[in-house]
Write a protein that holds these residues in place. Structure first.
Motif, mmCIF file in Angstrom:
data_model
loop_
_atom_site.group_PDB
_atom_site.id
_atom_site.type_symbol
_atom_site.label_atom_id
_atom_site.label_comp_id
_atom_site.label_asym_id
_atom_site.label_seq_id
_atom_site.Cartn_x
_atom_site.Cartn_y
_atom_site.Cartn_z
ATOM 1 N N GLU A 1 2.089 1.691 -3.536
ATOM 2 C CA GLU A 1 0.978 2.108 -4.406
ATOM 3 C C GLU A 1 0.701 3.601 -4.244
ATOM 4 O O GLU A 1 0.482 4.322 -5.236
ATOM 5 N N GLN A 2 0.717 4.092 -3.011
ATOM 6 C CA GLN A 2 0.471 5.523 -2.784
ATOM 7 C C GLN A 2 1.544 6.386 -3.434
ATOM 8 O O GLN A 2 1.240 7.429 -4.031
ATOM 9 N N ALA B 1 1.238 6.368 -7.255
ATOM 10 C CA ALA B 1 0.076 7.133 -7.717
ATOM 11 C C ALA B 1 0.373 8.624 -7.793
ATOM 12 O O ALA B 1 -0.335 9.364 -8.491
ATOM 13 N N SER C 1 -1.649 -0.259 -8.722
ATOM 14 C CA SER C 1 -2.326 -1.275 -7.907
ATOM 15 C C SER C 1 -1.909 -2.693 -8.285
ATOM 16 O O SER C 1 -2.056 -3.622 -7.479
ATOM 17 N N SER D 1 0.822 -1.220 0.000
ATOM 18 C CA SER D 1 0.000 0.000 0.000
ATOM 19 C C SER D 1 0.850 1.261 0.000
ATOM 20 O O SER D 1 0.484 2.270 -0.617
ATOM 21 N N CYS E 1 2.418 -2.968 -7.408
ATOM 22 C CA CYS E 1 2.885 -2.653 -6.059
ATOM 23 C C CYS E 1 3.296 -3.908 -5.275
ATOM 24 O O CYS E 1 4.272 -3.878 -4.514
ATOM 25 N N GLU E 2 2.592 -5.011 -5.459
ATOM 26 C CA GLU E 2 2.936 -6.230 -4.701
ATOM 27 C C GLU E 2 4.251 -6.847 -5.157
ATOM 28 O O GLU E 2 5.101 -7.163 -4.318
#
Length: 568
Positions: free
Chosen positions: A95-96, A99, A122, A92, A125-126
């Motif tokens: 991802e932020q 973005a 999204s 997360s 990111c993993e």
């Protein structure tokens, strides 16, 4: 008819930019002003016809740190692996950050486009979190992320010397910068408490306003007592390009940085390479022995660590590599600045740094300015003594008056009024012209205003207001002789003087907070036992001063703003 069609054309083009990003706004504005894009390096010549300009520039950039020893990886191998699960990067978080990537910035030498990383944040990111965490656990930084594509940016226009007039700005892979920003926060949480309080660059809640306020407050408090001030503005030659990785790493160890971060940082430093890109050519890759890339997240932080232990025996104020030495000289005291400068040179020699004597200047303030103090010198020459110096964007005179500074910013703002006229002729709407003035012209007149607003004369204030008055006439077509106050009311603008006063007030209120880096400049507050019995009171006692010149921001704030603070 042609004028009407032209106005419609520009209106249609501009209207969509009213809320556009800065990149698009500037690009279109330059088109309307007919500003042609030219190669900024066209004036540079290469003596060897068999070598391209990019190759010649890269050869010089690499040669700056060629004398430095390569990074000693033995010191890394001796470290323990103390990694704990609390230093795990969550998808997360990645991802932020992805973005928020700007699409208009270069993706770097890996060629991975920023739009892909942002639009598919999204999804990627993993796997990125898995790569980042593996890199931290194993203390290994991928080589592709250590490659930098350097864009030479001219210091002067036009540049005529590769050695003196170019600054290397590194374009790094976007994923590398995202990774650095996350790990860099871990470094900063460990390093921040031990960083010099007089270092104001690249740190949160610190700016050039804080640095200049601290410097001028030190000078004026001494001058108010009838003493003198001898100051040296130090310029380090190629500061970021002469960072010795071994010295930097040894200092990080002393700061008690966790060993797993040091192992990772050791891999980050090892085997860094770069190539130079110009509009005409691209150089070959070359490996660096030292230096920190200008454009990276960890570069400025690393330099703060390197210069953190710089001390000379006199007050030293720093803004990244901009260093100011201050010697306070009471009456009949003997100057020791040559000793302080010698200490600085010794520190520079121990840390593989070099002083640029040509750009290093000395200035004397107070009674001793009329005497003939001996000149200061370094192994490469004599330091020039000046009566005016541009420090962090402000023109400071030995008399500590702001006449020269106001003249310079008025000239700079006046030149930008020409572009406002060009945009007016192009048929831009009034609100767009007003946006241009607010974004491009007015900031020139307000830069570091809290530092010099208190000392302006009435004539200087009127000269500054005249620039805004001219801009209002260009934008709104007011008739000649219209009162300035009426124009301000009609345009919903505030006078520059009132805006500077608000900026100064807000800055003073920020200093009153204990977390401020300048809070120690304030005198002890008055006792609550006294102020609680008063209807209107001042929190801090007003200092007594001998001269009007001792009216630095803190003194001005104590005299003008704190009663409003108490009432609020």
């Amino acid at each position: 008819m042609a004028a009407t069609l032209r106005k419609r054309f520009y209106t249609r083009k501009i209207e969509s930019l009213h809320s556009a990003d800065p990149h698009s706004w500037w690009r279109k504005t330059k088109q309307f002003l007919h500003l042609k894009h030219s190669d900024p390096l066209h004036s540079l010549e290469v003596l060897n016809p068999n070598v391209s300009l990019a190759e010649a520039i890269n050869d010089f950039f690499v040669s700056v740190s060629a004398h430095l020893p390569p990074f000693d990886t033995i010191s890394v191998d001796c470290l323990n692996m103390d990694y704990t699960a609390q230093f795990t990067i969550q998808p997360s978080v990645i991802e932020q950050r992805l973005a928020r990537i700007s699409l208009h910035k270069s993706p770097g030498p890996d060629g991975l486009p920023n739009w892909f990383l942002r639009d598919f944040a999204s999804i990627v990111c993993e796997p990125l979190a898995a790569i980042f965490n593996a890199s931290i656990r194993e203390g290994y930084f991928p080589p592709i992320w250590k490659s930098a594509e350097v864009v030479p940016v001219p210091k002067t226009h036009p540049p005529t010397s590769i050695q003196d007039h170019l600054r290397p700005i590194s374009l790094l892979p976007t994923l590398s910068k995202v990774f650095e920003s996350i790990v860099g926060q871990w470094f900063l949480s460990v390093l921040e408490p031990s960083l010099d309080n007089c270092q104001f660059g690249c740190r949160k809640r610190r700016s050039t306003v804080h640095a200049l306020t601290a410097i001028l407050h030190t000078w004026m408090s001494s001058l108010d007592s009838g003493d003198s001030v001898r100051t040296v503005f130090v310029d380090f030659r190629k500061a970021f390009d002469l960072v010795n990785h071994n010295i930097l790493f040894s200092k990080l160890i002393k700061h008690n940085v966790p060993h797993f971060l040091l192992r990772w940082f050791g891999s980050y430093l090892t085997g860094r390479q770069q190539r130079v890109r110009t509009s005409q050519s691209l150089s070959f890759w070359k490996e660096l022995k030292g230096a920190m890339p200008q454009g990276s997240w960890l570069g400025p932080l690393s330099f703060l660590v390197l210069i953190n232990d710089l001390s000379t025996g006199c007050p030293v104020h720093k803004y990244v590599d901009d260093t100011t030495l201050t010697e306070l000289l009471p009456k009949h005291a003997k100057t020791e600045m040559s000793t302080f400068l010698s200490n600085l040179l010794s520190w520079a020699n121990e840390n593989d740094m070099e002083i640029n004597t040509t750009k290093t200047k000395e200035m004397i303030l107070g009674p001793l300015a009329r005497s003939s103090l001996p000149s200061l010198s370094t192994p490469t020459g004599t330091i020039e003594r000046v009566t005016s110096f541009k420090l962090l964007g402000l023109q400071i005179d030995a008399s500590l008056s702001w006449a020269n500074h106001t003249t310079i910013i008025i000239q700079k703002a006046s030149r930008r009024l020409y572009f406002l006229k060009q945009l007016k002729r192009a048929g831009l709407a009034t609100h767009h012209l007003l946006d241009f003035y607010i974004a491009v012209i007015r900031p020139v007149l307000e830069y570091c205003a809290p530092v010099w607003h208190y000392a302006l004369t009435k004539a200087q204030t009127q000269e500054l207001e005249a620039i805004q008055k001219r801009a209002i006439h260009i934008i709104f077509h007011f008739t000649r002789g219209m009162p300035y106050s009426y124009m301000l009311d009609a345009t919903n603008l505030s006078s520059l003087s009132s805006r500077r006063d608000d900026l100064s007030r807000n800055f003073f209120l920020s200093i009153t907070k204990p977390a401020s880096c300048l809070h120690h400049l304030l005198p002890p507050p008055r006792s609550n036992a006294v102020t609680s019995r008063l209807r209107s009171y001042e929190i801090y006692p007003r200092p007594s001063t001998r001269t009007k010149r001792y009216c630095s921001l803190v003194q001005y704030g104590l005299s003008h703003y704190q009663k409003r603070t108490a009432n609020s």
